[in-house]
Write a protein that holds these residues in place. Structure first.
Motif, PDB file in Angstrom:
ATOM      1  N   ARG A 132       0.812  -1.210   0.000  1.00  0.00           N
ATOM      2  CA  ARG A 132       0.000   0.000   0.000  1.00  0.00           C
ATOM      3  C   ARG A 132       0.849   1.264   0.000  1.00  0.00           C
ATOM      4  NH1 ARG A 132      -5.161   1.404   1.637  1.00  0.00           N
ATOM      5  NH2 ARG A 132      -5.596  -0.788   2.102  1.00  0.00           N
TER       6      ARG A 132
ATOM      7  N   LEU B  19      -3.926  -1.938  -4.679  1.00  0.00           N
ATOM      8  CA  LEU B  19      -4.435  -3.248  -5.069  1.00  0.00           C
ATOM      9  C   LEU B  19      -3.651  -4.313  -4.324  1.00  0.00           C
ATOM     10  CD1 LEU B  19      -4.598  -2.711  -8.956  1.00  0.00           C
ATOM     11  CD2 LEU B  19      -6.497  -2.542  -7.335  1.00  0.00           C
ATOM     12  N   THR B  20      -4.344  -5.087  -3.503  1.00  0.00           N
ATOM     13  CA  THR B  20      -3.678  -6.162  -2.765  1.00  0.00           C
ATOM     14  C   THR B  20      -4.262  -7.531  -3.083  1.00  0.00           C
ATOM     15  OG1 THR B  20      -5.158  -5.823  -0.870  1.00  0.00           O
ATOM     16  CG2 THR B  20      -3.054  -4.625  -0.866  1.00  0.00           C
ATOM     17  N   THR B  21      -5.415  -7.577  -3.739  1.00  0.00           N
ATOM     18  CA  THR B  21      -6.033  -8.860  -4.116  1.00  0.00           C
ATOM     19  C   THR B  21      -6.545  -8.786  -5.557  1.00  0.00           C
ATOM     20  OG1 THR B  21      -8.271  -8.269  -3.405  1.00  0.00           O
ATOM     21  CG2 THR B  21      -6.784  -9.231  -1.731  1.00  0.00           C
TER      22      THR B  21
ATOM     23  N   LYS C 221      -9.441  -9.630  -6.496  1.00  0.00           N
ATOM     24  CA  LYS C 221     -10.799  -9.084  -6.473  1.00  0.00           C
ATOM     25  C   LYS C 221     -10.757  -7.565  -6.623  1.00  0.00           C
ATOM     26  CE  LYS C 221     -15.075  -8.813  -3.788  1.00  0.00           C
ATOM     27  NZ  LYS C 221     -15.784  -9.192  -2.547  1.00  0.00           N
ATOM     28  N   GLN C 222      -9.848  -6.903  -5.914  1.00  0.00           N
ATOM     29  CA  GLN C 222      -9.726  -5.447  -6.045  1.00  0.00           C
ATOM     30  C   GLN C 222      -9.321  -5.064  -7.467  1.00  0.00           C
ATOM     31  OE1 GLN C 222      -6.871  -4.768  -2.896  1.00  0.00           O
ATOM     32  NE2 GLN C 222      -8.462  -4.046  -1.483  1.00  0.00           N
TER      33      GLN C 222
ATOM     34  N   GLU D 248     -12.395  -5.327  -9.718  1.00  0.00           N
ATOM     35  CA  GLU D 248     -13.319  -4.211  -9.493  1.00  0.00           C
ATOM     36  C   GLU D 248     -12.790  -2.928 -10.129  1.00  0.00           C
ATOM     37  OE1 GLU D 248     -13.608  -4.268  -5.273  1.00  0.00           O
ATOM     38  OE2 GLU D 248     -15.177  -5.821  -5.218  1.00  0.00           O
ATOM     39  N   LEU D 249     -11.470  -2.717 -10.064  1.00  0.00           N
ATOM     40  CA  LEU D 249     -10.880  -1.520 -10.663  1.00  0.00           C
ATOM     41  C   LEU D 249     -11.065  -1.522 -12.177  1.00  0.00           C
ATOM     42  CD1 LEU D 249      -8.983   1.043 -10.267  1.00  0.00           C
ATOM     43  CD2 LEU D 249      -7.130  -0.499 -10.923  1.00  0.00           C
TER      44      LEU D 249
ATOM     45  N   TYR E 297       3.282  -3.461  -6.927  1.00  0.00           N
ATOM     46  CA  TYR E 297       2.309  -4.549  -6.954  1.00  0.00           C
ATOM     47  C   TYR E 297       2.994  -5.889  -6.710  1.00  0.00           C
ATOM     48  CZ  TYR E 297      -0.817  -0.948  -8.651  1.00  0.00           C
ATOM     49  OH  TYR E 297      -1.565   0.199  -8.750  1.00  0.00           O
TER      50      TYR E 297
ATOM     51  N   ASN F 225     -10.303 -14.648  -6.296  1.00  0.00           N
ATOM     52  CA  ASN F 225     -10.509 -13.346  -5.660  1.00  0.00           C
ATOM     53  C   ASN F 225      -9.473 -13.023  -4.594  1.00  0.00           C
ATOM     54  OD1 ASN F 225     -12.692 -12.434  -7.146  1.00  0.00           O
ATOM     55  ND2 ASN F 225     -14.194 -13.437  -5.833  1.00  0.00           N
ATOM     56  N   ASN F 226      -9.076 -14.019  -3.796  1.00  0.00           N
ATOM     57  CA  ASN F 226      -8.179 -13.730  -2.680  1.00  0.00           C
ATOM     58  C   ASN F 226      -6.706 -13.876  -3.045  1.00  0.00           C
ATOM     59  OD1 ASN F 226      -8.173 -16.466  -3.006  1.00  0.00           O
ATOM     60  ND2 ASN F 226      -8.428 -16.973  -0.832  1.00  0.00           N
TER      61      ASN F 226
ATOM     62  N   ARG G  45      -3.016 -12.873  -4.518  1.00  0.00           N
ATOM     63  CA  ARG G  45      -2.315 -11.591  -4.364  1.00  0.00           C
ATOM     64  C   ARG G  45      -1.357 -11.284  -5.526  1.00  0.00           C
ATOM     65  NH1 ARG G  45       1.179 -11.353  -0.210  1.00  0.00           N
ATOM     66  NH2 ARG G  45       0.909  -9.092  -0.101  1.00  0.00           N
TER      67      ARG G  45
END
Length: 500
Positions: free
Chosen positions: A162, A173-175, A177-178, A181-182, A296, A307-308, A310
């Motif tokens: 982060r 962005l850490t997963t 899923k994020q 979504e982005l 990243y 989703n989870n 990394r």
């Protein structure tokens, strides 16, 4: 014409006094050469059986001449692992050192991990005798310098997380899923489809070929509509927020061919280089390294859909790369046709641009890069040793994973017309006179005989008229304004719809 007449003299070994030309062996090699690259092993076998005989030297020269003409088949981005291994074995076994070294240098930076590893073992084994720019300040001037920046370097060496992403002003962005979504990817399965990264199996790419101005063909890998939209999200939300080096002028907002040419105005000498296979040499692991440098997470360098998970960097890299084999891991290159490719190429070139800027500054000159065109200029030759400068540029480019096209190397004196990215820079910036004359002739004929007489059915002719006039206006504002007024008057009479 013999194949021997179509290759440089330095490729051929001097024939010993007792050399013999075996006509039957030469006919066999000529016949096998028609089936290259598949017949390379057979050629090597035929030569190996004659190695201790007097006819070997003349025969190996003929074989090398045939192979050198088709070297792009073995060295190009579309060559498979077996082809690369076969030419590497032939080079080290039969070619003279200068030719073999050119091939080994390429493979030290190849997009195939197996080939890079094989080339590394060959270099580290001490079998190559070559003076190269050291990989470290205290290094030796030998072929190990080719391994500088080798992709065997740990991709996780960059700080991630982060804090790094926020410092660079990038989305956190850490997963996976994020990331989805982005980018507006609705599901894991849709992400999996994009990660096919191919035109095979009805993948998200379409490929086609277009002719090159210099001859041959260029493969365009165009993303289909959904993937193109998603790549634009990567460009706008991540890549577009990272600044390119000041020397980069291609595909950079606010910069153009004009800003690329401007620094070289009124120079005594201009030196121009061109890079070979610019986009294809930026392979999957180099793109992972870029996203890793942005903070990243790399993980095991395998892209993921869960989703989870990394592994953000390899997943982003895969979304921006193309591969002929969607089942393969760790492969892929920068596609010509993707909206992300220009920005990635500029960011990957940041260290190249910095090193070349430092080199030319120490020699009292200036440097700019427009995509794969490198331009250096010097107000005064001074103590510039051109041969040595050229060697340094070639070595730096290679260490940074790029290859100079020696056939396109140019030195332009002040007494000649000096053109940089299409713009003459001798005394003032202007579009070449003959191009402006041709355009004025087109406008004259349009006014006299009607636009259709010049359009000849081209549906984008009106767009061409506006575009060229605007281009001249960008380089030469006064003359360009006159041309724009003429174009506006022409299209106003017949209407752009009629012209189109």
């Amino acid at each position: 014409m013999s194949a021997l007449d179509q290759v440089p003299d330095w490729l051929l070994r001097p024939l010993p006094v007792n050399a013999i030309i075996d006509e039957a062996l030469h006919r066999q090699i000529d016949t096998l050469a028609e089936k290259l690259p598949k017949s390379l092993v057979q050629i090597a076998t035929a030569l190996g059986q004659r190695r201790s005989f007097a006819e070997y030297d003349a025969a190996v020269n003929l074989a090398c001449a045939h192979i050198w003409k088709k070297r792009d088949t073995f060295l190009g981005p579309n060559a498979n692992t077996e082809l690369k291994k076969s030419i590497m074995g032939f080079a080290t076994g039969h070619m003279i050192p200068k030719a073999a070294n050119r091939i080994l240098r390429r493979f030290c930076k190849d997009n195939d991990r197996q080939i890079r590893a094989h080339a590394r073992r060959t270099v580290e084994g001490g079998r190559i005798r070559e003076v190269a720019l050291p990989a470290k300040r205290d290094g030796t001037w030998d072929a190990t310098g080719w391994l500088h920046g080798s992709p065997t370097t740990d991709l996780s060496r960059h700080q991630s997380g982060r804090r790094v992403q926020e410092k660079l002003g990038l989305p956190v962005l850490t997963t996976i899923k994020q990331l989805r979504e982005l980018l507006g990817i609705t599901s894991e399965s849709q992400l999996g489809y994009f990660l096919l990264a191919s035109d095979a199996n009805n993948g998200p790419y379409t490929t086609f070929k277009i002719p090159k101005r210099s001859g041959g063909e260029r493969t365009i890998c165009a993303p289909k509509r959904q993937l193109r939209w998603m790549q634009r999200q990567i460009l706008d939300k991540i890549l577009g927020r990272v600044a390119a080096h000041d020397a980069a002028h291609g595909f950079v907002p606010g910069r153009s061919t004009v800003t690329n040419a401007q620094p070289h105005l009124g120079s005594e000498i201009i030196v121009k280089f061109d890079l070979v296979d610019f986009f294809p040499t930026i392979h999957f692991y180099r793109v992972i390294g870029l996203f890793a440098s942005l903070g990243y997470h790399v993980g095991d360098a395998r892209f993921q859909t869960e989703n989870n998970a990394r592994q953000i960097a390899p997943t982003l890299a895969r979304l921006c790369c193309y591969t002929t084999d969607p089942e393969a891991w760790g492969v892929g290159t920068m596609p010509q046709g993707a909206p992300t490719s220009p920005a990635i190429s500029n960011l990957v070139c940041r260290r190249l641009d910095a090193r070349l800027t430092g080199l030319v500054t120490r020699n009292g000159g200036k440097y700019t890069r427009y995509a794969d065109d490198l331009t250096f200029s010097f107000k005064s030759k001074g103590d510039l040793k051109l041969g040595r400068f050229r060697w340094w540029v070639d070595q730096i480019c290679h260490q940074e994973g790029f290859f100079v096209n020696h056939a396109k190397f140019r030195v332009i004196q002040q007494s000649q017309r000096q053109v940089v990215t299409g713009i003459v820079v001798n005394e003032s910036l202007h579009v070449p006179r003959e191009a402006r004359r041709r355009f004025r002739a087109v406008l004259h004929n349009c006014a006299k005989h009607g636009i259709e007489s010049q359009a000849r059915g081209n549906p984008r002719f009106a767009e061409y008229l506006r575009g060229f006039a605007s281009y001249v206006h960008m380089v030469q504002p006064e003359e360009g304004m006159q041309l724009l007024e003429q174009v506006t008057a022409l299209l106003g009479v017949e209407g752009p719809e009629d012209a189109e």
